[in-house]
Design a protein around this motif. Structure first.
Motif, mmCIF file in Angstrom:
data_model
loop_
_atom_site.group_PDB
_atom_site.id
_atom_site.type_symbol
_atom_site.label_atom_id
_atom_site.label_comp_id
_atom_site.label_asym_id
_atom_site.label_seq_id
_atom_site.Cartn_x
_atom_site.Cartn_y
_atom_site.Cartn_z
ATOM 1 N N TRP A 143 0.828 -1.220 0.000
ATOM 2 C CA TRP A 143 0.000 0.000 0.000
ATOM 3 C C TRP A 143 0.861 1.268 0.000
ATOM 4 N N LEU A 144 1.782 1.356 0.966
ATOM 5 C CA LEU A 144 2.524 2.616 1.129
ATOM 6 C C LEU A 144 3.783 2.687 0.261
ATOM 7 N N VAL A 145 4.601 1.635 0.311
ATOM 8 C CA VAL A 145 5.898 1.709 -0.384
ATOM 9 C C VAL A 145 5.686 1.664 -1.901
ATOM 10 N N ASP A 146 4.856 0.725 -2.352
ATOM 11 C CA ASP A 146 4.586 0.699 -3.797
ATOM 12 C C ASP A 146 3.758 1.915 -4.200
ATOM 13 N N GLY A 147 2.894 2.376 -3.273
ATOM 14 C CA GLY A 147 2.115 3.593 -3.551
ATOM 15 C C GLY A 147 3.055 4.789 -3.730
ATOM 16 N N ALA A 148 4.049 4.911 -2.858
ATOM 17 C CA ALA A 148 5.017 6.018 -2.985
ATOM 18 C C ALA A 148 5.825 5.837 -4.266
ATOM 19 N N TRP A 208 4.735 4.605 8.037
ATOM 20 C CA TRP A 208 4.318 5.911 7.525
ATOM 21 C C TRP A 208 5.500 6.848 7.292
ATOM 22 N N TRP A 209 6.271 7.095 8.366
ATOM 23 C CA TRP A 209 7.346 8.083 8.236
ATOM 24 C C TRP A 209 8.441 7.614 7.268
ATOM 25 N N PRO A 210 8.882 6.334 7.368
ATOM 26 C CA PRO A 210 9.878 5.899 6.370
ATOM 27 C C PRO A 210 9.366 6.024 4.926
ATOM 28 N N SER A 211 8.036 5.854 4.725
ATOM 29 C CA SER A 211 7.513 6.007 3.351
ATOM 30 C C SER A 211 7.654 7.454 2.881
ATOM 31 N N LEU A 212 7.411 8.402 3.783
ATOM 32 C CA LEU A 212 7.576 9.814 3.392
ATOM 33 C C LEU A 212 9.047 10.125 3.069
ATOM 34 N N MET A 213 9.944 9.418 3.771
ATOM 35 C CA MET A 213 11.389 9.658 3.535
ATOM 36 C C MET A 213 11.849 9.109 2.195
ATOM 37 N N MET A 214 11.106 8.146 1.645
ATOM 38 C CA MET A 214 11.499 7.564 0.346
ATOM 39 C C MET A 214 11.701 8.626 -0.729
ATOM 40 N N PHE A 215 10.949 9.749 -0.622
ATOM 41 C CA PHE A 215 11.012 10.778 -1.671
ATOM 42 C C PHE A 215 12.303 11.581 -1.629
ATOM 43 N N GLY A 216 13.145 11.310 -0.625
ATOM 44 C CA GLY A 216 14.417 12.012 -0.539
ATOM 45 C C GLY A 216 14.312 13.253 0.320
ATOM 46 N N PRO A 217 15.471 13.908 0.581
ATOM 47 C CA PRO A 217 15.502 15.065 1.487
ATOM 48 C C PRO A 217 14.600 16.204 1.007
ATOM 49 N N ASN A 218 14.303 17.120 1.916
ATOM 50 C CA ASN A 218 13.543 18.318 1.530
ATOM 51 C C ASN A 218 14.247 19.021 0.370
ATOM 52 N N ASP A 219 13.474 19.762 -0.410
ATOM 53 C CA ASP A 219 14.042 20.393 -1.604
ATOM 54 C C ASP A 219 15.296 21.225 -1.279
ATOM 55 N N ALA A 220 15.279 21.897 -0.137
ATOM 56 C CA ALA A 220 16.415 22.753 0.195
ATOM 57 C C ALA A 220 17.694 21.924 0.376
ATOM 58 N N ASP A 221 17.567 20.665 0.736
ATOM 59 C CA ASP A 221 18.753 19.823 0.966
ATOM 60 C C ASP A 221 18.998 18.813 -0.152
ATOM 61 N N SER A 222 18.215 18.902 -1.214
ATOM 62 C CA SER A 222 18.357 17.923 -2.308
ATOM 63 C C SER A 222 19.394 18.434 -3.288
ATOM 64 N N LYS A 223 20.612 17.847 -3.231
ATOM 65 C CA LYS A 223 21.705 18.435 -4.013
ATOM 66 C C LYS A 223 21.555 18.202 -5.515
ATOM 67 N N VAL A 260 -3.340 7.935 10.831
ATOM 68 C CA VAL A 260 -1.979 8.271 10.401
ATOM 69 C C VAL A 260 -1.218 8.767 11.639
ATOM 70 N N PRO A 261 -0.016 8.202 11.893
ATOM 71 C CA PRO A 261 0.685 8.520 13.143
ATOM 72 C C PRO A 261 1.381 9.880 13.126
ATOM 73 N N ASP A 262 0.614 10.916 12.878
ATOM 74 C CA ASP A 262 1.192 12.260 12.815
ATOM 75 C C ASP A 262 0.217 13.203 13.521
ATOM 76 N N PRO A 263 0.503 13.564 14.789
ATOM 77 C CA PRO A 263 -0.442 14.396 15.532
ATOM 78 C C PRO A 263 -0.616 15.777 14.917
ATOM 79 N N LYS A 264 0.357 16.201 14.080
ATOM 80 C CA LYS A 264 0.267 17.560 13.502
ATOM 81 C C LYS A 264 -0.442 17.556 12.151
ATOM 82 N N LEU A 265 -0.787 16.369 11.649
ATOM 83 C CA LEU A 265 -1.408 16.300 10.316
ATOM 84 C C LEU A 265 -2.745 17.052 10.319
ATOM 85 N N ARG A 266 -2.938 17.947 9.318
ATOM 86 C CA ARG A 266 -4.218 18.666 9.268
ATOM 87 C C ARG A 266 -4.545 19.032 7.822
#
Ligand code: BYC
Length: 332
Positions: A143-148, A208-223, A260-266
């Motif tokens: 679901w998540l990894v292949d979805g990402a 959940w969180w490792p799936s979000l990390m699959m996309f690589g670092p934030n744009d500011a840190d993506s060399k 989703v295990p993210d208390p700040k998600l809105r």
């Protein structure tokens, strides 16, 4: 740099820098027009090296990615689940094979690339360094990894390099089936007993969180992103694709009745997007440095599989040589 060719018969020195600049400009012009770059076309060396890096990391991810799910083939809860999982894991091996072939068109050998993986010099996706202790993890990976992977790879079907783009078309079709089989496992668990639903929730919490990390670092840190986007290897930035994945997946979690295990998600009414809490980038960089929960185990399993497959490679080479010799005899 100015060089004078040894055999230019006394003509004016060749300005190789100007020549290269001209070729680079022509190359960029072709990319800007959305023309496909093919293996025999001229390309800047940095473009070639970027593709070798990305395609080979992708190929390694596919074959290392066979391991966490492969662990469950002998323990799948029914014959149907076992047959589906075997087919899926086999597809991942196939994706690795297309991708190594695409990388080889850039002038690097598969042996060289595998050596980089097995020695630990090459990267592969961070996601495959996490364990799969329960059956729900097979559902969460689909679901998540292949979805990402789909969100990341659909734009790669329009990558400027022809062999990579064409490989991605087939890979994406298969990933779409993989994502659905994962979601179907999650749905069965979420609608099952309280213990099964809890198992599904626990695996969502861990993936959940490792799936979000699959996309690589934030744009500011993506060399690499800026240059890769100019060359149309990448079409969207890491953060853009991550956001697309969040927007598509949160409603699916809601449908499953999981949190989703993210208390700040809105939900942000103004932007029309889900806004996620901050990602723990220390964890990501730790994993890609080799210190994730399963990095050592995964590389050892790959080395072992490679050593045990030596006889297959030898037999295939002997068979190919025999056929070539037979062909030459017939031609003579
Ligand atoms: N894990 O400048 P950035 C699958 C590295 S397989 C590890 O943003 P880029 C599946 C990055 O390599 C899915 N390393 O890089 C299989 C770079 O390091 P180097 C695999 C990561 O390349 C089996 C540095 O961080 N998908 O779906 O512009 C079963 C800076 O990053 C990761 C692909 O490979 C990471 N997650 O963008 C089930 C897709 N992220 O090389 C499923 C193709 C970043 O300078 N690849 N790094 O030492 C891409 O689209 C891009 O390479 C990335 C990174 C978006 C991943």
């Amino acid at each position: 740099m100015y060089t004078q060719s040894l055999d230019n018969h006394g003509q004016a020195p060749v300005d190789t820098a100007a020549e290269d600049a001209q070729r680079c400009a022509q190359f960029q012009g072709r990319v800007d027009l959305d023309e496909r770059i093919e293996p025999k076309d001229w390309m800047p060396d940095a473009y070639r090296q970027t593709l070798i890096r990305q395609i080979s990391q992708h190929a390694h991810s596919e074959i290392v990615g066979m391991l966490p799910e492969g662990n469950w083939i002998t323990r799948a809860p029914s014959l149907r689940r076992k047959a589906v999982l075997i087919a899926k894991v086999q597809d991942e091996g196939g994706h690795g094979a297309y991708l190594y072939s695409a990388a080889e068109t850039l002038g690097v050998s598969r042996d060289e690339l595998l050596e980089q993986l097995l020695s630990g010099a090459a990267k592969y996706s961070s996601i495959f360094n996490y364990p799969t202790p329960t059956w729900a993890d097979v559902g969460a990976i689909g679901w998540l990894v292949d979805g990402a992977a789909i969100v990341n790879q659909i734009p790669l079907c329009r990558c400027s390099y022809g062999p990579y783009a064409r490989a991605m078309v087939r890979v994406c079709k298969e990933e779409s089936f993989h994502q659905r089989q994962g979601f179907e496992i999650m749905l069965a668990l979420a609608r099952g007993t309280a213990a099964q639903k809890q198992m599904a929730q626990d695996s969502l919490n861990r993936w959940w969180w490792p799936s979000l990390m699959m996309f690589g670092p934030n744009d500011a840190d993506s060399k690499h992103s800026a240059q890769s986007m100019r060359w149309k290897i990448k079409r969207f930035s890491n953060d853009e694709l991550r956001q697309r994945f969040i927007d598509a997946t949160v409603p699916q979690a809601q449908f499953l009745g999981l949190s989703v295990p993210d208390p700040k998600l809105r939900w942000d009414e103004q932007t029309g997007h889900f806004e996620a809490g901050p990602i723990d980038w220390n964890e990501f960089f730790d994993v890609i440095k080799g210190n994730g929960p399963c990095n050592r185990e995964r590389l050892e399993a790959r080395r072992d599989a490679h050593a045990k497959g030596a006889w297959v490679r030898e037999a295939a080479t002997a068979y190919a040589l025999k056929h070539r010799a037979d062909g030459l005899t017939r031609a003579a």
